[in-house]
Enzyme design. Structure first.
Site, PDB file in Angstrom:
ATOM      1  N   GLU A 183      34.644  31.696  45.620  1.00 10.82           N
ATOM      2  CA  GLU A 183      34.341  33.161  45.688  1.00 10.82           C
ATOM      3  C   GLU A 183      33.428  33.679  46.917  1.00 10.82           C
ATOM      4  O   GLU A 183      33.164  34.713  47.384  1.00 10.82           O
ATOM      5  CB  GLU A 183      33.439  33.601  44.703  1.00 10.82           C
ATOM      6  CG  GLU A 183      34.199  33.972  43.467  1.00 10.82           C
ATOM      7  CD  GLU A 183      34.926  35.304  43.465  1.00 10.82           C
ATOM      8  OE1 GLU A 183      33.863  36.076  44.051  1.00 10.82           O
ATOM      9  OE2 GLU A 183      35.956  35.244  43.170  1.00 10.82           O
ATOM     10  N   THR A 242      31.940  27.605  46.019  1.00  5.51           N
ATOM     11  CA  THR A 242      32.799  28.079  45.339  1.00  5.51           C
ATOM     12  C   THR A 242      33.982  28.806  46.126  1.00  5.51           C
ATOM     13  O   THR A 242      33.326  29.341  47.367  1.00  5.51           O
ATOM     14  CB  THR A 242      32.309  29.126  44.325  1.00  5.51           C
ATOM     15  OG1 THR A 242      33.471  29.726  43.845  1.00  5.51           O
ATOM     16  CG2 THR A 242      31.239  29.802  44.716  1.00  5.51           C
ATOM     17  N   LYS A 273      26.174  31.831  46.748  1.00  5.70           N
ATOM     18  CA  LYS A 273      26.678  30.838  47.155  1.00  5.70           C
ATOM     19  C   LYS A 273      26.680  30.473  48.514  1.00  5.70           C
ATOM     20  O   LYS A 273      26.553  29.417  48.853  1.00  5.70           O
ATOM     21  CB  LYS A 273      28.093  30.592  46.373  1.00  5.70           C
ATOM     22  CG  LYS A 273      27.596  30.488  44.719  1.00  5.70           C
ATOM     23  CD  LYS A 273      27.063  29.145  44.351  1.00  5.70           C
ATOM     24  CE  LYS A 273      27.033  28.852  42.993  1.00  5.70           C
ATOM     25  NZ  LYS A 273      26.820  27.523  42.539  1.00  5.70           N
ATOM     26  N   TYR A 301      27.522  37.085  43.117  1.00  3.08           N
ATOM     27  CA  TYR A 301      27.671  35.682  43.161  1.00  3.08           C
ATOM     28  C   TYR A 301      28.202  34.799  44.277  1.00  3.08           C
ATOM     29  O   TYR A 301      27.495  33.996  44.755  1.00  3.08           O
ATOM     30  CB  TYR A 301      28.732  35.438  41.731  1.00  3.08           C
ATOM     31  CG  TYR A 301      28.987  33.987  41.787  1.00  3.08           C
ATOM     32  CD1 TYR A 301      28.235  32.850  41.181  1.00  3.08           C
ATOM     33  CD2 TYR A 301      30.480  33.415  42.005  1.00  3.08           C
ATOM     34  CE1 TYR A 301      28.420  31.532  41.109  1.00  3.08           C
ATOM     35  CE2 TYR A 301      30.747  32.022  41.807  1.00  3.08           C
ATOM     36  CZ  TYR A 301      29.823  31.032  41.413  1.00  3.08           C
ATOM     37  OH  TYR A 301      30.213  29.970  41.142  1.00  3.08           O
TER      38      TYR A 301
HETATM   39  O1  F7E Z   1      38.559  35.379  36.453  1.00  4.94           O
HETATM   40  C1  F7E Z   1      41.166  38.237  36.122  1.00  4.94           C
HETATM   41  C2  F7E Z   1      39.806  38.163  36.932  1.00  4.94           C
HETATM   42  O2  F7E Z   1      36.279  35.135  35.219  1.00  4.94           O
HETATM   43  C3  F7E Z   1      39.871  34.950  36.980  1.00  4.94           C
HETATM   44  C4  F7E Z   1      34.092  30.981  38.028  1.00  4.94           C
HETATM   45  O3  F7E Z   1      33.975  29.560  37.571  1.00  4.94           O
HETATM   46  O4  F7E Z   1      36.025  30.697  39.321  1.00  4.94           O
HETATM   47  C5  F7E Z   1      35.449  31.512  38.227  1.00  4.94           C
HETATM   48  O5  F7E Z   1      35.477  32.945  38.496  1.00  4.94           O
HETATM   49  C6  F7E Z   1      40.622  36.158  37.282  1.00  4.94           C
HETATM   50  C7  F7E Z   1      40.313  37.145  37.908  1.00  4.94           C
HETATM   51  O6  F7E Z   1      36.982  33.334  36.882  1.00  4.94           O
HETATM   52  C8  F7E Z   1      40.426  39.169  32.887  1.00  4.94           C
HETATM   53  O7  F7E Z   1      39.880  39.742  37.625  1.00  4.94           O
HETATM   54  C9  F7E Z   1      41.863  39.604  34.236  1.00  4.94           C
HETATM   55  O8  F7E Z   1      40.973  37.610  38.837  1.00  4.94           O
HETATM   56  O9  F7E Z   1      38.098  33.658  34.717  1.00  4.94           O
HETATM   57  P1  F7E Z   1      37.733  34.349  35.652  1.00  4.94           P
HETATM   58  P2  F7E Z   1      36.565  33.764  38.424  1.00  4.94           P
HETATM   59  O10 F7E Z   1      36.021  35.231  38.585  1.00  4.94           O
HETATM   60  O11 F7E Z   1      37.642  33.520  39.359  1.00  4.94           O
HETATM   61  C10 F7E Z   1      35.231  30.854  40.502  1.00  4.94           C
HETATM   62  C11 F7E Z   1      35.943  29.772  41.476  1.00  4.94           C
HETATM   63  C12 F7E Z   1      33.806  30.643  40.275  1.00  4.94           C
HETATM   64  O12 F7E Z   1      33.022  30.028  41.067  1.00  4.94           O
HETATM   65  C13 F7E Z   1      33.241  31.188  39.299  1.00  4.94           C
HETATM   66  O13 F7E Z   1      31.895  30.668  38.834  1.00  4.94           O
HETATM   67  O14 F7E Z   1      41.266  36.713  36.098  1.00  4.94           O
HETATM   68  N1  F7E Z   1      41.145  38.660  34.799  1.00  4.94           N
HETATM   69  N2  F7E Z   1      41.644  39.729  33.034  1.00  4.94           N
HETATM   70  C14 F7E Z   1      40.247  38.478  34.024  1.00  4.94           C
HETATM   71  N3  F7E Z   1      38.940  37.674  33.917  1.00  4.94           N
HETATM   72  C15 F7E Z   1      38.044  37.840  32.929  1.00  4.94           C
HETATM   73  N4  F7E Z   1      37.021  36.951  32.959  1.00  4.94           N
HETATM   74  N5  F7E Z   1      38.359  38.554  31.813  1.00  4.94           N
HETATM   75  C16 F7E Z   1      39.437  39.213  31.500  1.00  4.94           C
HETATM   76  O15 F7E Z   1      39.810  39.768  30.615  1.00  4.94           O
END
Ligand code: F7E
Length: 332
Positions: A131, A129, A157, A153
């Site tokens: 990440e 990922t 990974k 996480y």
């Molecule tokens: O956040 C921002 C947050 O939780 C995306 C997983 O598949 O992709 C995923 O991880 C962005 C971040 O995904 C909210 O801060 C703002 O900048 O949808 P997310 P993630 O953390 O990028 C990677 C590649 C993986 O491998 C992971 O398994 O959005 N954000 N406001 C928010 N995020 C969430 N969840 N909720 C909010 O209210």
């Protein structure tokens, strides 16, 4: 000719369900590893697989048990194994750190060790990922960018990625890692921001909510379409030599961009509904993750096709349809 046997861990997730469909369509016999609780409540835990349940074989096994994984591999003897299962929510607060690390690292290790002993010719895919790059020093990130993970996480990974590389180099296994950037679809889990937004729009249209609370609207991601990303996994295992590949669109969008398109596609003004809530902010999230997938393009012949706006609209439409609400005809 005998059908190829593919084993998918995390088969009930977004990527697992798309991959199972792709492999069935390409003539594979598909086996999925699921936790026993999944089998006890299939309509709840295996929702994405319901249309496929009579065509795939599910094997109960926990990633936390070496004996369970070993027995599953011994029984299935796969030709290809796609290891997608993981605790995958990203938090920068290091909450639940012990179980995330244990499950993700040991699960990968148990699978690799079992395959090495039982079916060393099995081709192996590991779901790495973006990440893993964390607070990367360069942008866009490619296969040579140094990993600087900043979430538990991401750390788990990186450890899995290094296990895969070592099994490849030490034991000659055909083991490859995809370094996948964010990939979304109507099957995305509701805890991730894209699905949270599109299901929020549908709930507002249905009159079930009048606001949507989000974290940092300026956060930027490289968002692609999940169904295309599982095709890249399959292509990696077609290569004569195992290797690692970045899979990404190379385009950055902000959460605000996503929100704007999603609400507009439903004829709504996002500023009337979206509330920023500090509870959803992640501390220390400063670097935008954006991938350079030119190696995948060159060697795998893979490239992203669906545009960002089209994907957002499809996700909103799917959430509205599943809630039985109509999208205004001229919206957008
Ligand atoms: O956040 C921002 C947050 O939780 C995306 C997983 O598949 O992709 C995923 O991880 C962005 C971040 O995904 C909210 O801060 C703002 O900048 O949808 P997310 P993630 O953390 O990028 C990677 C590649 C993986 O491998 C992971 O398994 O959005 N954000 N406001 C928010 N995020 C969430 N969840 N909720 C909010 O209210």
């Amino acid at each position: 000719m005998e059908k190829k046997r593919a084993l998918i861990t995390g088969v009930n997730g977004q990527d697992g369900s798309y991959l199972a469909e792709l492999l069935l369509a390409r003539g594979y016999e598909v086996f999925g590893l699921v936790r026993r609780v999944g089998l006890e409540a299939p309509e709840h835990r295996l929702g994405r697989l319901l249309p496929l349940l009579d065509r795939i074989q599910l094997q109960p096994a926990s990633l936390e048990s070496y004996a369970g994984i070993f027995n599953a591999v011994a029984k299935i003897r796969p030709d290809e194994c796609y290891h997608l299962a993981a605790a995958s929510f990203v938090s920068y607060e290091f909450d639940d750190e012990f179980s995330t690390l244990t499950t993700n690292i040991n699960g990968t290790h148990y699978l690799l060790a079992s395959l090495k002993d039982l079916v060393p010719s099995c081709r192996f895919y590991f779901a790495g990922t973006s990440e893993m790059f964390g607070s990367a020093e360069e942008m866009p990130q490619n296969e040579h960018t140094r990993f600087r993970p900043r979430s538990i996480y991401g750390i788990s990974k990186v450890a899995g990625f290094e296990l895969v590389r070592n099994y490849r180099e030490r034991y000659g296994m055909h083991a490859s890692s995809g370094i996948l950037f964010n990939h979304e679809s109507p099957r995305r889990g509701h805890e991730f921001v894209t699905r949270k937004i599109t299901s929020g729009v549908a709930r507002i249209l249905a009159g079930q909510a009048n606001e949507l609370r989000l974290g940092n609207l300026d956060a930027e991601r490289d968002w692609g379409f999940a169904q295309e990303y599982v095709d890249a996994m399959w292509r990696m295992l077609r290569q004569p030599e195992p290797d690692d590949y970045v899979i990404a669109t190379g385009r950055l969008h902000s959460v605000r961009d996503f929100v704007r398109i999603a609400f507009a596609s439903a004829g709504l003004d996002w500023e009337k509904y979206v509330v920023t809530d500090p509870n959803f902010f992640r501390s220390g999230e400063s670097v935008a993750l954006c991938g350079d997938a030119s190696k995948a393009r060159r060697i795998l012949g893979w490239e992203p096709r669906k545009g960002f706006e089209e994907m957002v609209r499809e996700m909103v439409a799917a959430d509205c349809e599943s809630m039985g609400v109509e999208l205004p005809a001229a919206a957008g």
